[in-house]
Design an enzyme around this catalytic site. Structure first.
Site, mmCIF file in Angstrom:
data_model
loop_
_atom_site.group_PDB
_atom_site.id
_atom_site.type_symbol
_atom_site.label_atom_id
_atom_site.label_comp_id
_atom_site.label_asym_id
_atom_site.label_seq_id
_atom_site.Cartn_x
_atom_site.Cartn_y
_atom_site.Cartn_z
ATOM 1 N N ARG A 1 59.066 12.940 29.642
ATOM 2 C CA ARG A 1 57.870 12.557 28.884
ATOM 3 C C ARG A 1 58.231 11.840 27.587
ATOM 4 N NH1 ARG A 1 57.224 15.562 24.356
ATOM 5 N NH2 ARG A 1 58.553 17.401 24.233
ATOM 6 N N CYS B 1 61.579 17.863 27.210
ATOM 7 C CA CYS B 1 61.455 16.396 27.220
ATOM 8 C C CYS B 1 61.586 15.893 28.650
ATOM 9 C CB CYS B 1 62.516 15.773 26.323
ATOM 10 S SG CYS B 1 62.288 16.124 24.572
ATOM 11 N N TYR C 1 64.546 25.288 29.152
ATOM 12 C CA TYR C 1 64.986 24.859 30.477
ATOM 13 C C TYR C 1 65.604 25.953 31.358
ATOM 14 C CZ TYR C 1 64.442 20.198 28.428
ATOM 15 O OH TYR C 1 63.936 19.078 27.819
ATOM 16 N N GLU D 1 76.098 21.651 28.209
ATOM 17 C CA GLU D 1 74.649 21.833 28.195
ATOM 18 C C GLU D 1 74.105 22.042 29.608
ATOM 19 O OE1 GLU D 1 70.707 19.747 26.250
ATOM 20 O OE2 GLU D 1 71.997 18.561 27.573
ATOM 21 N N ASP E 1 64.377 9.954 23.553
ATOM 22 C CA ASP E 1 65.168 9.486 22.413
ATOM 23 C C ASP E 1 66.224 8.560 23.003
ATOM 24 O OD1 ASP E 1 67.009 9.085 20.396
ATOM 25 O OD2 ASP E 1 67.225 11.206 19.867
ATOM 26 N N TRP F 1 71.568 21.546 20.208
ATOM 27 C CA TRP F 1 70.376 22.339 19.901
ATOM 28 C C TRP F 1 70.453 23.043 18.540
ATOM 29 C CZ3 TRP F 1 65.970 22.702 22.948
ATOM 30 C CH2 TRP F 1 66.036 22.095 24.204
#
Length: 424
Positions: free
Chosen positions: A256, A197, A130, A62, A259, A84
Site C-alpha cells: 500500500r 506496508c 507481520y 528481517e 518508501d 525497526w
C-alpha cells in the site's frame, strides 16, 4: 543484462518527473505517484540491486524474523538489523512522555534492548505485526482477569498459521487460487506500532514443459547430462533419469505504501528470498517475482539520493579515462587528437560504463538444504519435509544456520552505498 536495476532507476525517475507533493504521517513530505509494478524473472539472477550497495544480512534477518512469528525487535537488534529501531523507540517515547520520566536517546534505548531482557520484553514489542499475522492470525480473543496495572489484558485463544497452510496447500493443491498470506488484520491494526506496508502476497504455480525440464536437467547435472537420452521423452522418463522439479512457482506481493529509496529495494530482495525458500521447501523452480505498488513515493529528504542512484551519462573524456584504467592494451591514439570518437566507438573498442551508476550483473543465491528435515526423518536423505521446514523457522538453531551458513550470496558487485535518513 540487469533489467531490474534499470526498471528501478526508471521508477525513481518516474516519481521525480510525475510525482505529486503530499504530506505524510512523519511530517517529512513526499513526491508520490500511484499504482506501479515491478516484475523480475528469477532465472535472470537474484533481485538484489547493484546500483547501490545493499545490506544483505539485514534483509535475511528481517525475513527470518517474520517467518519465526516474532514481533519483538530484540532478535533484530541482536543480529545487527536496525530497520525497526525507530518505530520501537517512537512507541516508547509516546508512552513515556511524563515530565518526571527519565529520558533515553534512541541509542540508549537500543542498548537497553540489548542488555535488559525485561525492558526488551516490554518495549521491544511492536504489537501484532507481520510475524504474528503470518504465523498466528487470531480468530478469537478472550478478556482475562486483570492482574496488572493495565486493565483488560487480552490473551489469544486460537491462531491460524498462514505459512503452514500455504506450504500444505502447495503440496496438496498447487493449482489452487487461494495460495495467499495476508498481514492486513483490520481488527488488530490499532495495536500495531505501524500497519503493514506490504500487506499480503500470493503464489502461483504451473507445470514446467518437457523442454524446460530438460534445460533444467542440463544445468543441474552438468557433464553427467546426456542430451541424446531425451529424444521424444516424457515427464515420467525425466523423473527416472534426471529427477528435477516438475513445477515453477511465482510470487506476487501487494504494497500500500512504498518508501521507494530505502524500503523498496529491501522489499524486492526480501520477497525474492521468500520465493526461493518456499521453492526449495516444496521442490519447485522460482519463476517470476511481481510487486504491485500503491502509493509509491520519495521522501523529500531522499530526492538528491535518488538522483545519485539514477546517475548521469558520462562524458567522452570520463569514459576514455575509465577505459585507460581498465584495459592493459589501451592506446589513446585510437580516439584521435582531439577526441573525435563517439560513445558507440568506445563501446566497440573498449567497453566501459556509459553512466555513473550503470548496473552490474545480478548476483546468484545459494541455499544449502543439506540439514533441512526430510520425509525420511534423516537430513539429506529423500525429499524435503516442507511442513517440518515451515515449523523449523520457529527454532532458533534452524534460523541461526540459515542466517550464518545456509543462505549465501555469490558474485555480488555493486556501486557504493548511498546514505539517507529513515522517516518514522
Amino acid at each position: 543484462m540487469n533489467k531490474l536495476d534499470k526498471d528501478y532507476q526508471a521508477l525513481l525517475q518516474d516519481i521525480l518527473d510525475n510525482g505529486h507533493q503530499k504530506g505524510d504521517r512523519t511530517g517529512t513530505g513526499t513526491l508520490s505517484v500511484f499504482g506501479r509494478q515491478i516484475r523480475h524473472k528469477m532465472k535472470d539472477g537474484f533481485p538484489l540491486l547493484t546500483t547501490k550497495k545493499m545490506y544483505w544480512k539485514g534483509i535475511v534477518t528481517e525475513l527470518l524474523w517474520f517467518l519465526r512469528g516474532d514481533t519483538n525487535i530484540k532478535y533484530l537488534v541482536d543480529n545487527d538489523c536496525h530497520i525497526w529501531d525507530g518505530d520501537a523507540y517512537k512507541n516508547w517515547v509516546l508512552k513515556n512522555s511524563e515530565p518526571d520520566q527519565y529520558w533515553l536517546t534512541q541509542e540508549e534505548f537500543i542498548n537497553k534492548i540489548k542488555t535488559d531482557d525485561e525492558f526488551a520484553k516490554k518495549w521491544g514489542e511492536l504489537g501484532p505485526v507481520y510475524g504474528k499475522q503470518w504465523r498466528n492470525w487470531h480468530t478469537k480473543w478472550d478478556i482475562v482477569e486483570d492482574k496488572s496495572k493495565e486493565a483488560g489484558v487480552r490473551r489469544i485463544e486460537n491462531g491460524i498459521d498462514q505459512i503452514q497452510n500455504l506450504i500444505r496447500d502447495l503440496k496438496t493443491n498447487p493449482d489452487s487460487r487461494r495460495l495467499m498470506v495476508n498481514a492486513w488484520n483490520v481488527g488488530e491494526l490499532d495495536a500495531m506500532v505501524l500497519p503493514p506496508c506490504h500487506y499480503g502476497f500470493q503464489v502461483y504455480t504451473r507445470e514446467l514443459s518437457v523442454e524446460e525440464r530438460l534445460d533444467l536437467a542440463s544445468k543441474t547435472y552438468g557433464k553427467l547430462f546426456e542430451p541424446f537420452d531425451f529424444h521424444g521423452v516424457d515427464h515420467k522418463e525425466i523423473d527416472e533419469l534426471y529427477p528435477v522439479p516438475r513445477r515453477a512457482i511465482s510470487l506476487m506481493w501487494n504494497q500500500r505504501s512504498v518508501d521507494t529509496f530505502l524500503g523498496l529495494p529491501f522489499n524486492i530482495a526480501s520477497y525474492g528470498l521468500l520465493l526461493e525458500i518456499i521453492a526449495k521447501a516444496v521442490n519447485m523452480v522460482p519463476d517470476e517475482l511481481i510487486g504491485n505498488l500503491g502509493d509509491v513515493h520519495l521522501y523529500s529528504n531522499h530526492i538528491e539520493q535518488a538522483k545519485e542512484q539514477i546517475g548521469r551519462e558520462l562524458t567522452i573524456e570520463e569514459r576514455i579515462d575509465l577505459a585507460s584504467k581498465k584495459y592493459d592494451n589501451f592506446d589513446i591514439m585510437d580516439f584521435g587528437i582531439p577526441f573525435t570518437c563517439t560513445h558507440d566507438d568506445i563501446d566497440e573498442m573498449y567497453p566501459v560504463e556509459r553512466r555513473t551508476r550503470e548496473p552490474y550483473p545480478l548476483p546468484q543465491l545459494n541455499i544449502n538444504t543439506e540439514f533441512w528435515p526430510t520425509e525420511s526423518g534423516e537430513c539429506g536423505i529423500g525429499p524435503i519435509d516442507a511442513m517440518a521446514v515451515a515449523e523449523g523457522f520457529k527454532n532458533d538453531n534452524f534460523c541461526r544456520c540459515l542466517l550464518e551458513e545456509d543462505i549465501q550470496l555469490s558474485n555480488y558487485q555493486s556501486h557504493p552505498a548511498i546514505k539517507a535518513p529513515l522517516s518514522n
